[in-house]
Design a protein around this motif. Structure first.
Motif, PDB file in Angstrom:
ATOM      1  N   HIS A   1      10.490  -2.135   2.300  1.00 25.45           N
ATOM      2  CA  HIS A   1       9.320  -1.634   1.575  1.00 25.45           C
ATOM      3  C   HIS A   1       8.138  -1.692   2.530  1.00 25.45           C
ATOM      4  CE1 HIS A   1       8.329  -5.904   1.190  1.00 25.45           C
ATOM      5  NE2 HIS A   1       9.526  -6.087   0.644  1.00 25.45           N
ATOM      6  N   GLY A   2       6.942  -1.289   2.055  1.00 30.03           N
ATOM      7  CA  GLY A   2       5.789  -1.246   2.949  1.00 30.03           C
ATOM      8  C   GLY A   2       5.957  -0.156   3.995  1.00 30.03           C
ATOM      9  N   VAL A   3       5.411  -0.394   5.187  1.00 29.60           N
ATOM     10  CA  VAL A   3       5.420   0.622   6.246  1.00 29.60           C
ATOM     11  C   VAL A   3       6.831   1.017   6.674  1.00 29.60           C
ATOM     12  CG1 VAL A   3       4.699   1.134   8.616  1.00 29.60           C
ATOM     13  CG2 VAL A   3       3.127  -0.028   7.065  1.00 29.60           C
ATOM     14  N   PRO A   4       7.776   0.046   6.931  1.00 28.58           N
ATOM     15  CA  PRO A   4       9.133   0.466   7.318  1.00 28.58           C
ATOM     16  C   PRO A   4       9.797   1.339   6.263  1.00 28.58           C
ATOM     17  CG  PRO A   4       8.796  -1.874   7.764  1.00 28.58           C
ATOM     18  CD  PRO A   4       7.620  -1.422   6.956  1.00 28.58           C
ATOM     19  N   GLY A   5       9.661   0.931   4.995  1.00 31.01           N
ATOM     20  CA  GLY A   5      10.248   1.718   3.930  1.00 31.01           C
ATOM     21  C   GLY A   5       9.635   3.102   3.839  1.00 31.01           C
ATOM     22  N   ALA A   6       8.314   3.196   4.067  1.00 25.20           N
ATOM     23  CA  ALA A   6       7.624   4.481   3.977  1.00 25.20           C
ATOM     24  C   ALA A   6       8.144   5.468   5.020  1.00 25.20           C
ATOM     25  CB  ALA A   6       6.119   4.275   4.132  1.00 25.20           C
TER      26      ALA A   6
ATOM     27  N   ILE B   1       0.838  -1.207   0.000  1.00 26.38           N
ATOM     28  CA  ILE B   1       0.000   0.000   0.000  1.00 26.38           C
ATOM     29  C   ILE B   1       0.871   1.255   0.000  1.00 26.38           C
ATOM     30  CG2 ILE B   1      -1.764   1.277   1.278  1.00 26.38           C
ATOM     31  CD1 ILE B   1      -2.788  -1.353   2.365  1.00 26.38           C
ATOM     32  N   VAL B   2       1.890   1.288   0.864  1.00 31.36           N
ATOM     33  CA  VAL B   2       2.830   2.406   0.870  1.00 31.36           C
ATOM     34  C   VAL B   2       4.167   1.930   0.316  1.00 31.36           C
ATOM     35  CG1 VAL B   2       1.761   3.705   2.729  1.00 31.36           C
ATOM     36  CG2 VAL B   2       3.335   1.897   3.290  1.00 31.36           C
ATOM     37  N   SER B   3       5.021   2.883  -0.063  1.00 27.32           N
ATOM     38  CA  SER B   3       6.240   2.551  -0.804  1.00 27.32           C
ATOM     39  C   SER B   3       7.498   2.963  -0.045  1.00 27.32           C
ATOM     40  CB  SER B   3       6.211   3.242  -2.165  1.00 27.32           C
ATOM     41  OG  SER B   3       7.411   3.005  -2.871  1.00 27.32           O
ATOM     42  N   GLY B   4       8.579   2.215  -0.289  1.00 26.78           N
ATOM     43  CA  GLY B   4       9.888   2.576   0.227  1.00 26.78           C
ATOM     44  C   GLY B   4      10.732   3.291  -0.807  1.00 26.78           C
ATOM     45  N   ASP B   5      10.209   3.482  -2.032  1.00 27.91           N
ATOM     46  CA  ASP B   5      10.870   4.265  -3.083  1.00 27.91           C
ATOM     47  C   ASP B   5      10.204   5.629  -3.187  1.00 27.91           C
ATOM     48  OD1 ASP B   5      11.714   1.710  -5.577  1.00 27.91           O
ATOM     49  OD2 ASP B   5      12.317   1.990  -3.487  1.00 27.91           O
TER      50      ASP B   5
ATOM     51  N   THR C   1      15.910  13.645  -7.854  1.00 29.16           N
ATOM     52  CA  THR C   1      16.481  12.368  -7.450  1.00 29.16           C
ATOM     53  C   THR C   1      15.453  11.261  -7.579  1.00 29.16           C
ATOM     54  OG1 THR C   1      17.631  11.199  -5.664  1.00 29.16           O
ATOM     55  CG2 THR C   1      15.821  12.626  -5.016  1.00 29.16           C
ATOM     56  N   ALA C   2      15.944  10.030  -7.720  1.00 23.37           N
ATOM     57  CA  ALA C   2      15.132   8.817  -7.588  1.00 23.37           C
ATOM     58  C   ALA C   2      15.814   7.982  -6.515  1.00 23.37           C
ATOM     59  CB  ALA C   2      15.063   8.045  -8.908  1.00 23.37           C
ATOM     60  N   ALA C   3      15.078   7.614  -5.460  1.00 28.32           N
ATOM     61  CA  ALA C   3      15.690   6.990  -4.289  1.00 28.32           C
ATOM     62  C   ALA C   3      15.012   5.686  -3.932  1.00 28.32           C
ATOM     63  CB  ALA C   3      15.645   7.938  -3.099  1.00 28.32           C
ATOM     64  N   ASP C   4      15.792   4.776  -3.355  1.00 27.50           N
ATOM     65  CA  ASP C   4      15.327   3.449  -2.922  1.00 27.50           C
ATOM     66  C   ASP C   4      15.726   3.288  -1.457  1.00 27.50           C
ATOM     67  OD1 ASP C   4      14.730   0.840  -2.460  1.00 27.50           O
ATOM     68  OD2 ASP C   4      15.964   0.001  -4.055  1.00 27.50           O
ATOM     69  N   CYS C   5      14.711   3.338  -0.553  1.00 26.29           N
ATOM     70  CA  CYS C   5      14.993   3.253   0.881  1.00 26.29           C
ATOM     71  C   CYS C   5      15.035   1.801   1.341  1.00 26.29           C
ATOM     72  CB  CYS C   5      13.929   4.008   1.677  1.00 26.29           C
ATOM     73  SG  CYS C   5      13.887   5.774   1.279  1.00 26.29           S
TER      74      CYS C   5
END
Length: 735
Positions: free
Chosen positions: A507-512, A482-486, A500-504
């Protein structure tokens, strides 16, 4: 004696069988998850004639229908000159439409209805009941209005009463309840009946309503067609209010299509008509729309002038929704004109009123759910009462049969009743546990969905800036959950465009959570007076900030959250691009050749003692026709194809080269379709393997056991790889 014992034993057995039929056994609890999301369209293209007023916080208690009427001169004159039913109806219409006293109006509508029923006047009864439904709609109770209208629909069919106006009102209520498909069904019914009876006026009215509905649903061509057809008719009969509504709808369609200059004549014509009325809500909306148009045309002084007028009318209406729309436009204008302080002040006002609107919507949803739950409980209780009455009747009958029986019958009955009570207790416990699980699941899902809206709101600002500064671009944004880490990000400072384009991590809630940290940290850095002037300097600063905020020390076992990203700073005059990368490269395609600028092999975060190693700064002179691509690893790491393997960078480069002659938006569609096809191909392979593993006979199972086991393990191992494995973001820009 033996006969008596046999009779008692038979009676006992019969009683036991009868009672067993009524024992309630516990149901299986299945923990289900409902993650359906609503597409909320906050566009202000409303059907102005049917806007519901705000619901009152306190409602008057309905007075008794008995007793003498109040000493009102208007009512007394009506009673002197009309029949009682007509007098009460006329007075109720005055209370509802002129004085907005809805509870008092309901009182007199019911007096009028009571007399009409006694006189068996069906048409009058229909008309009065219709007005009662409209009053409940005015009170902000659409569910009650719909209940009344549905009963009237049956009455209209039974007594051959024309239901065109009723169909339109049912559709409007469904729109209020956010059920567009049901609304469209009733608008179509009204339109068909109007055409069959050659009722041109109601055809045109229904077309206006359909135009507003299609506009809110995003079907712009249909909305434009309906509104233009209705406008021609109402211009022919010079009906000014409907002419204003049609012009406003057409203007809103053109705004949605980006044709701002073309929308102005329609909006101004609508404004001129509504200025003759006292409809402050409509005036506030139209002034706001014209302000939006001038804002899009970069005429900020004129835009501010119209927004100020919209705000004046909104203050008279006191609608949180209006304040939210207007303050948001103020904030955007001041941000565009670099008035940061004013932009921030209006943004805070926008957030405050926007949250108020969402809270009201959320309360309505909760109230509707509670009503449904109460209705279900009432039905269940009624059914239980019926079953209980039936049980009591049978029990009395059986008691007559076994009267005078032996003592052990009473003992057996005691244990049977105790078993029944225990089972009921068990059912009650299981039912309560199920409700608690469903409630907790819904709370969790609602919280994550709300977080998604916040995340999308932040990205919406980046999207608007990107489309303004680099119109020939695309953004492929595909969260795994549902939510994104990117995330992607853009900011303009002086003549420098930063993106920028970033990848945290995750993914999901922690990534968000990490994306929110990344976006806020970037804004803090670029808005400082001592902001680094190079791309690598900003990445160095961001890394230090992330390490400090997360209190990272590099100790063994410590969580190493952070992010990978490509970061660029483009001088909009010289077209010189500075690039720095943390694990994520930059691709530039020039004259059919792909040039890769490699990133440093370290993230934004703690990493093996390299925290003090500066990032490499690349300076690139861009040329006309250059295509730039920044991306996370989600696209190239997706499992799929015929072998269930990763897509890989090699295929990604080949794909980008093959679509260079396409417009950027078409490139995005091709990339998305290729991604979906890549996953689906592997899903089809897994499905075909499952079919191969289904033997027809026991002998086939025995002889093929080893092959079946091997394929089954392989299928389980790769099952998840047929689904999206990570968040995806790809940015494409052409000079």
């Amino acid at each position: 004696m033996i006969k008596i014992l046999l009779i008692c034993t038979f009676a006992l057995f019969t009683y036991y069988i009868a009672m067993c039929e009524y024992i309630v056994f516990p149901h299986t609890i299945s923990d289900t998850r409902n993650t359906t999301e609503k597409s909320i369209n906050q566009d202000n293209s409303y059907l102005l004639a049917f806007l519901p007023p705000q619901e009152k916080k306190e409602e008057k208690k309905e007075e008794s229908l008995d007793g003498p009427p109040p000493k009102d001169p208007l009512l007394q004159n009506l009673l002197d000159s009309l029949e009682a039913s007509d007098a009460y109806y006329a007075y109720a219409q005055h209370l509802r439409k002129i004085e907005n006293k809805y509870d008092d109006a309901l009182l007199y509508y019911k007096k009028s209805l009571s007399i009409a029923k006694k006189n068996h006047n069906i048409e009058q009864e229909f008309e009065i009941t219709f007005s009662i439904g409209a009053t409940w709609k005015n009170k902000g109770k659409p569910e009650k209005a719909l209940e009344i209208y549905k009963e009237l629909e049956k009455m209209a069919l039974t007594h051959n009463i024309n239901p065109i106006e009723l169909y339109n009102n049912i559709a409007i209520v469904y729109e209020t309840l956010q059920k567009p498909e049901d609304a469209k069904e009733y608008y179509k019914k009204a339109l068909k009946l109007s055409e069959e009876t050659n009722d041109e006026y109601n055809v045109a009215v229904t077309l206006i309503n359909l135009g507003s509905l299609e506009l809110n649903s995003g079907n712009l061509e249909d909305a434009l067609d309906y509104s233009q057809t209705a406008l021609k008719y109402f211009e022919s009969i010079n009906h000014e209010i409907y002419i204003a509504m049609c012009n406003n709808n057409i203007g809103n369609v053109l705004i949605q299509k980006g044709k701002y200059q073309e929308s102005l004549p329609y909006l101004l014509k609508s404004l001129n008509i509504f200025q003759e009325s006292s409809d402050n809500y409509s005036l506030a909306l139209i002034y706001n729309n014209i302000g939006r148009v001038y804002m899009a045309l970069d005429n900020y002084p004129l835009a501010l002038d119209y927004l100020e007028k919209a705000l004046n009318y909104a203050r008279q209406v006191k609608s949180p929704n209006l304040f939210s729309l207007i303050y948001e436009n103020f904030s955007i204008i001041y941000e565009q004109t670099n008035n940061t302080e004013q932009a921030f002040q209006f943004y805070k006002l926008f957030k405050a009123y926007n949250d108020t609107v969402k809270d009201v919507e959320r309360i309505k949803i909760v109230e509707e759910a509670e009503k449904k739950e109460l209705k279900a409980k009432t039905a269940t209780l009624q059914k239980d009462n019926e079953l209980q009455e039936e049980r009591i009747a049978k029990q009395k009958f059986m008691n007559k049969i076994i009267t005078g029986g032996i003592g052990f019958l009473g003992i057996f009955t005691f244990f049977l009743v105790k078993s029944l009570i225990n089972r009921r207790k068990m059912n009650k416990i299981l039912s309560q546990q199920k409700k608690e699980l469903e409630h907790k699941d819904k709370e969790t899902t609602d919280s994550i969905t709300y977080a998604k809206r916040i995340q999308e709101a932040l990205l919406w600002l980046e999207k608007e800036l990107m489309e303004e500064e680099l119109p020939n671009n695309f953004r492929l944004y595909q969260p795994k959950d549902i939510v994104s880490g990117d995330f992607y990000w853009m900011h303009k400072k002086d003549k420098k465009l930063m993106f920028t384009a970033a990848d945290c991590t995750g993914h999901g809630v922690p990534g968000a959570f990490v994306t929110m940290l990344g976006i806020s940290s970037l804004y803090d850095i670029v808005k400082q007076e001592n902001c680094p002037s190079t791309a690598s300097g900003i990445l160095d600063k961001l890394r230090s900030k992330i390490i400090n905020v997360l209190s990272q020390t590099g100790k063994e076992g410590e969580q190493k959250d952070g992010m990978d990203m490509s970061f660029g700073i483009l001088d909009t005059e010289t077209k010189v691009l500075e690039y720095a990368g943390a694990n994520n490269p930059l691709y530039i395609i020039r004259n059919g050749e792909l040039i890769e600028y490699k990133a440093d092999k370290m993230p934004i975060g703690i990493y093996g003692g390299k925290e003090n190693t500066p990032f490499t700064n690349h300076t690139i002179q861009l040329e006309k026709g250059d295509s730039l691509y920044m991306f996370s690893d989600g696209y190239v790491d997706q499992f799929g194809g015929s072998d269930g393997k990763k897509f890989k960078s090699k295929h990604f480069k080949e794909l980008l080269l093959s679509i260079q002659d396409k417009p950027m938006e078409e490139q995005k569609e091709i990339l998305l379709k290729k991604h979906l096809a890549w996953k689906q191909e592997w899903a089809n392979v897994l499905q075909s393997r499952g079919k191969e593993n289904t033997p027809n006979t026991f002998q086939k199972i025995v002889t093929s056991l080893r092959d079946i086991f091997k394929k089954t393990v392989d299928t389980v191992k790769h099952k998840e790889k047929a689904e999206q494995t990570d968040d995806i973001v790809v940015l494409g820009m052409k000079m």
